[in-house]
Write a protein that holds these residues in place. Structure first.
Motif: not given
Length: 265
Positions: A40-41, A44, A105, A109, A140, A143-144, A147, A251-252
């Motif tokens: 995931g990271l 991202y 993270n 990233i 994105n 990936g988000g 994670y 995503a964050r």
């Protein structure tokens, strides 16, 4: 609070559980969760590089990152790492504790972003840049979701957001909007790229992460979590639920779960 009744939907849908850093490591299925976290990271960071190469606008934090990179001569990935650890320092007065995923993270990233920038070229035709931008938002989101679904802790910027929400009592939406407008303005003043990609990201990222999250969340056994957690527990939220105004998932941003208590108290 009283436990809510278990339903067939709840048993079929993976559940996000708010865990302390120690509980994250003892909650089971750690190898699978670590793989999802790192994939995931990586996705991202790759998506961030794709957005940069598209040249049509970045998300608010990346507007700040690229603005600092342009002013300092540092690579964008290096700036992402430095800003991530600077944000972690702001966790201290908020009494937030980073998990394994938080540290990963902050570091990985940035590395993935720099690798992506070396491998991905900048297309010339406008239609190719638009396609690259759209693909970046989708990558994105996947990936988000991966994670977040690994349940190994929020990213540094997520924790700042949720920590301010917890300490101030302000709605998460207000805290998130205020933070993102602040970093967007700072990044723009530093020369960061703001454009249609910025708007597209803001509009699509939440719904896309919400769409992918049920397929990307590692199913944990609530009974095992009850066995490892200290008194007080934490709530659960279905990965497929729409958490509402105080939970906006991006995503964050981890879910700030509402409602069900894993301890049953």
């Amino acid at each position: 609070m009283p436990s809510l009744p278990r339903t067939s939907h709840r048993s079929a849908t993976p559940t996000l559980i708010r865990l302390t850093p120690g509980e994250q490591l003892r909650a089971g299925r750690l190898p699978q969760r670590l793989v999802r976290l790192m994939v995931g990271l990586t996705l991202y960071g790759t998506a961030m590089a794709m957005m940069v190469r598209a040249g049509l606008g970045l998300d608010p934090w990346d507007v700040l990152h690229i603005g600092i990179a342009d002013r300092t001569g540092l690579s964008m990935g290096t700036v992402v790492i430095v800003v991530g650890f600077a944000v972690l320092l702001l966790w201290i007065p908020l009494r937030q504790w980073p998990g394994l995923g938080t540290v990963a993270n902050a570091v990985w990233i940035g590395i993935a972003t720099d690798v992506g920038l070396r491998l991905i070229g900048e297309p010339d035709p406008l239609w190719a840049r638009i396609l690259l931008m759209i693909a970046a938002v989708v990558v994105n989101a996947v990936g988000g979701a991966l994670y977040i679904g690994s349940q190994l802790g929020p990213g540094p910027r997520d924790g700042l957001m949720t920590g301010l929400h917890a300490r101030t009592g302000l709605s998460l939406r207000l805290v998130r909007t205020s933070l993102e407008l602040t970093v967007l303005a700072a990044g723009w003043l530093l020369g960061g790229v703001v454009g249609v990609g910025t708007v597209l990201y803001a509009v699509l990222i939440g719904p896309l992460v919400q769409l992918f999250l049920p397929w990307c969340t590692v199913r944990l056994d609530p009974e095992r979590v009850r066995g490892v957690r200290s008194a007080g527990g934490g709530p659960l939220v279905d990965a497929g639920d729409d958490p509402g105004e105080d939970v906006g998932i991006s995503a964050r941003q981890h879910a700030v779960p509402q409602v069900e208590d894993v301890t049953g108290s």
